[in-house]
Motif scaffolding. Structure first.
Motif, PDB file in Angstrom:
ATOM      1  N   GLU A 136     -14.483  14.251  17.622  1.00 39.85           N
ATOM      2  CA  GLU A 136     -13.896  15.441  17.037  1.00 39.85           C
ATOM      3  C   GLU A 136     -12.449  15.597  17.538  1.00 39.85           C
ATOM      4  O   GLU A 136     -12.109  15.050  18.588  1.00 39.85           O
ATOM      5  CB  GLU A 136     -14.728  16.668  17.416  1.00 39.85           C
ATOM      6  N   PRO A 137     -11.597  16.267  16.801  1.00 42.88           N
ATOM      7  CA  PRO A 137     -11.919  17.034  15.595  1.00 42.88           C
ATOM      8  C   PRO A 137     -11.893  16.225  14.298  1.00 42.88           C
ATOM      9  O   PRO A 137     -12.329  16.702  13.262  1.00 42.88           O
ATOM     10  CB  PRO A 137     -10.814  18.089  15.579  1.00 42.88           C
ATOM     11  N   VAL A 138     -11.403  14.983  14.364  1.00 42.76           N
ATOM     12  CA  VAL A 138     -11.124  14.258  13.120  1.00 42.76           C
ATOM     13  C   VAL A 138     -12.396  13.852  12.380  1.00 42.76           C
ATOM     14  O   VAL A 138     -12.402  13.759  11.148  1.00 42.76           O
ATOM     15  CB  VAL A 138     -10.229  13.030  13.394  1.00 42.76           C
ATOM     16  N   ALA A 139     -13.496  13.629  13.096  1.00 42.01           N
ATOM     17  CA  ALA A 139     -14.733  13.220  12.425  1.00 42.01           C
ATOM     18  C   ALA A 139     -15.183  14.266  11.409  1.00 42.01           C
ATOM     19  O   ALA A 139     -15.555  13.932  10.273  1.00 42.01           O
ATOM     20  CB  ALA A 139     -15.830  12.965  13.453  1.00 42.01           C
ATOM     21  N   SER A 140     -15.128  15.525  11.795  1.00 47.03           N
ATOM     22  CA  SER A 140     -15.528  16.597  10.876  1.00 47.03           C
ATOM     23  C   SER A 140     -14.539  16.743   9.722  1.00 47.03           C
ATOM     24  O   SER A 140     -14.927  17.121   8.607  1.00 47.03           O
ATOM     25  CB  SER A 140     -15.649  17.921  11.631  1.00 47.03           C
ATOM     26  N   GLU A 141     -13.275  16.440   9.975  1.00 46.76           N
ATOM     27  CA  GLU A 141     -12.266  16.523   8.917  1.00 46.76           C
ATOM     28  C   GLU A 141     -12.545  15.489   7.826  1.00 46.76           C
ATOM     29  O   GLU A 141     -12.473  15.784   6.622  1.00 46.76           O
ATOM     30  CB  GLU A 141     -10.866  16.319   9.501  1.00 46.76           C
ATOM     31  N   TYR A 142     -12.886  14.258   8.235  1.00 45.70           N
ATOM     32  CA  TYR A 142     -13.198  13.228   7.241  1.00 45.70           C
ATOM     33  C   TYR A 142     -14.513  13.514   6.520  1.00 45.70           C
ATOM     34  O   TYR A 142     -14.656  13.211   5.337  1.00 45.70           O
ATOM     35  CB  TYR A 142     -13.213  11.842   7.886  1.00 45.70           C
ATOM     36  N   LEU A 150      -5.857  13.522  15.390  1.00 43.17           N
ATOM     37  CA  LEU A 150      -5.580  14.922  15.070  1.00 43.17           C
ATOM     38  C   LEU A 150      -5.298  15.151  13.589  1.00 43.17           C
ATOM     39  O   LEU A 150      -4.854  16.244  13.206  1.00 43.17           O
ATOM     40  CB  LEU A 150      -4.413  15.428  15.927  1.00 43.17           C
ATOM     41  N   TRP A 151      -5.545  14.147  12.755  1.00 44.31           N
ATOM     42  CA  TRP A 151      -5.387  14.325  11.314  1.00 44.31           C
ATOM     43  C   TRP A 151      -6.352  15.394  10.811  1.00 44.31           C
ATOM     44  O   TRP A 151      -7.487  15.507  11.295  1.00 44.31           O
ATOM     45  CB  TRP A 151      -5.663  13.008  10.598  1.00 44.31           C
ATOM     46  N   THR A 152      -5.902  16.199   9.846  1.00 43.00           N
ATOM     47  CA  THR A 152      -6.766  17.225   9.253  1.00 43.00           C
ATOM     48  C   THR A 152      -6.771  17.074   7.733  1.00 43.00           C
ATOM     49  O   THR A 152      -5.777  16.650   7.139  1.00 43.00           O
ATOM     50  CB  THR A 152      -6.288  18.641   9.619  1.00 43.00           C
ATOM     51  N   ALA A 196       0.836  -1.201   0.000  1.00 46.79           N
ATOM     52  CA  ALA A 196       0.000   0.000   0.000  1.00 46.79           C
ATOM     53  C   ALA A 196       0.870   1.250   0.000  1.00 46.79           C
ATOM     54  O   ALA A 196       1.903   1.316   0.668  1.00 46.79           O
ATOM     55  CB  ALA A 196      -0.922   0.009   1.210  1.00 46.79           C
ATOM     56  N   SER A 197       0.438   2.268  -0.733  1.00 50.99           N
ATOM     57  CA  SER A 197       1.170   3.525  -0.827  1.00 50.99           C
ATOM     58  C   SER A 197       0.962   4.379   0.423  1.00 50.99           C
ATOM     59  O   SER A 197      -0.143   4.452   0.970  1.00 50.99           O
ATOM     60  CB  SER A 197       0.700   4.315  -2.053  1.00 50.99           C
ATOM     61  N   LEU A 198       2.033   5.034   0.848  1.00 53.36           N
ATOM     62  CA  LEU A 198       1.987   5.967   1.976  1.00 53.36           C
ATOM     63  C   LEU A 198       1.966   7.417   1.508  1.00 53.36           C
ATOM     64  O   LEU A 198       2.161   8.337   2.295  1.00 53.36           O
ATOM     65  CB  LEU A 198       3.189   5.738   2.896  1.00 53.36           C
ATOM     66  N   ARG A 199       1.725   7.619   0.229  1.00 53.88           N
ATOM     67  CA  ARG A 199       1.785   8.961  -0.355  1.00 53.88           C
ATOM     68  C   ARG A 199       0.880   9.953   0.363  1.00 53.88           C
ATOM     69  O   ARG A 199       1.234  11.124   0.540  1.00 53.88           O
ATOM     70  CB  ARG A 199       1.396   8.886  -1.834  1.00 53.88           C
ATOM     71  N   TYR A 200      -0.305   9.507   0.790  1.00 52.91           N
ATOM     72  CA  TYR A 200      -1.266  10.421   1.400  1.00 52.91           C
ATOM     73  C   TYR A 200      -1.311  10.302   2.925  1.00 52.91           C
ATOM     74  O   TYR A 200      -2.228  10.808   3.562  1.00 52.91           O
ATOM     75  CB  TYR A 200      -2.656  10.168   0.819  1.00 52.91           C
ATOM     76  N   VAL A 201      -0.302   9.660   3.499  1.00 47.62           N
ATOM     77  CA  VAL A 201      -0.190   9.557   4.950  1.00 47.62           C
ATOM     78  C   VAL A 201       0.479  10.810   5.493  1.00 47.62           C
ATOM     79  O   VAL A 201       1.401  11.357   4.880  1.00 47.62           O
ATOM     80  CB  VAL A 201       0.645   8.312   5.330  1.00 47.62           C
ATOM     81  N   ARG A 202       0.005  11.271   6.645  1.00 48.19           N
ATOM     82  CA  ARG A 202       0.652  12.396   7.314  1.00 48.19           C
ATOM     83  C   ARG A 202       1.284  11.889   8.606  1.00 48.19           C
ATOM     84  O   ARG A 202       0.594  11.430   9.514  1.00 48.19           O
ATOM     85  CB  ARG A 202      -0.344  13.515   7.613  1.00 48.19           C
TER      86      ARG A 202
END
Length: 309
Positions: A133-139, A107-109, A70-76
């Motif tokens: 929250e806060p991650v639920a609203s971010e997704y 805490l991902w945004t 799997a690619s990690l390109r979009y992982v923070r």
């Protein structure tokens, strides 16, 4: 590319130590991470979206994703801690205690423009990252931004012990379902969200709300799907000697999406035009892969080579 977006964590799985005492073994997990692993192991170009820590456990998670292709390109990555979950089995069903305050996943945004949605064939969200929250609203913001640009897959994968405001959570899950093209949940999720098992009645509502496909997985009793033109399609679960059910639903979700992709039915118009036989075949592929996961310990989706013959 297929993307799975959400939780990546460490499950502490119960085992017996050599001296007979109860013990726990750390294992990489998280529903959305498991889905990414399932898709990638089947040969689909796959990426994971979410927050992963730079700590010891985060390194385990990143290495596990990479080892499965799997690619990690979009992982923070961040210095925040990794989410930890301790697992206890009750009647062969896993129950979890989560430790998830101020973690990398929590805490991902979402950063507008960070994901090229038109280049993505399907994007899946779900599980614990949609609770707090806060991650639920971010997704949810990411999901809405992707609407109409890629196929959206949603599985609430409810965790009642983590859900302290059920009314707010249920409303949020309804909003995800209205945005999604594919809505899947287990029968236990269904009972937690809606009460009972009036699958047919709720399927009518969800399809009317905008989804192209509604699916309920029922463990050993198989899976049922509802589609506006193909109708109600039911597929039995393969006979399996169950070791545990960790990751079974995630394996189904990932392998089902891969089956749609390989059949040329992953785009929203193609899903709307799917035949009854094509839908049944994709569901059967998902249940076959999930059965393999159930036959061994932990969330360990099958590799493509294991499905030959």
């Amino acid at each position: 590319m297929l993307l799975a977006c959400g939780d990546a964590l460490i499950d502490f799985v119960p085992v017996k130590a050599a001296d007979g005492r109860d013990a726990y073994v750390p294992a990489v997990g998280g529903s959305c991470l498991n889905i990414a692993v399932a898709m990638s192991r089947l040969g689909a170009l796959t990426g994971f979206v979410g927050g992963i820590s730079n700590d010891l456990f985060g390194t385990m998670i990143a290495d596990h994703l990479a080892a499965s292709g799997a690619s990690l390109r979009y992982v923070r990555r961040s210095d925040n801690e990794t989410t930890l979950a301790f697992v206890r089995f009750v009647n062969n069903e896993p129950h979890y205690a989560f430790y998830d305050e101020t973690t990398a996943a929590r805490l991902w945004t979402y950063q507008e423009g960070s994901i090229p949605f038109p280049a993505i064939e399907a994007l899946h969200v779900g599980s614990t990252t949609l609770i707090n929250e806060p991650v639920a609203s971010e997704y949810l913001a990411m999901f809405k931004a992707a609407k109409g640009k890629t196929t959206l897959s949603f599985d609430p994968n409810c965790r009642p012990t983590l859900t302290h405001d059920k009314a707010a959570y249920t409303a949020r899950m309804a909003e995800f379902a209205r945005t999604a093209d594919i809505v899947r949940m287990s029968d236990m999720d269904f009972d937690f969200l809606f009460g009972g098992n009036d699958f047919d009645g709720k399927a009518k509502d969800i399809l009317a709300g905008g989804a192209a496909l509604f699916i309920v997985t029922r463990g050993g009793e198989g899976v049922i799907a509802w589609h506006k033109t193909a109708g109600r399609v039911e597929v039995p679960a393969p006979a399996t000697k169950v070791v545990d059910t960790i990751g079974a639903g995630d394996t189904f979700q990932g392998s089902f999406l891969v089956a749609l992709k390989e059949a040329g039915r992953i785009a929203r118009p193609a899903i709307e035009a799917i035949s009854r036989d094509e839908l049944a075949a994709a569901l059967a592929f998902g249940t076959r892969c999930a059965a393999i996961t159930c036959s061994r310990a932990g969330a360990n989706p099958p590799w493509r080579a294991e499905l030959q013959g």
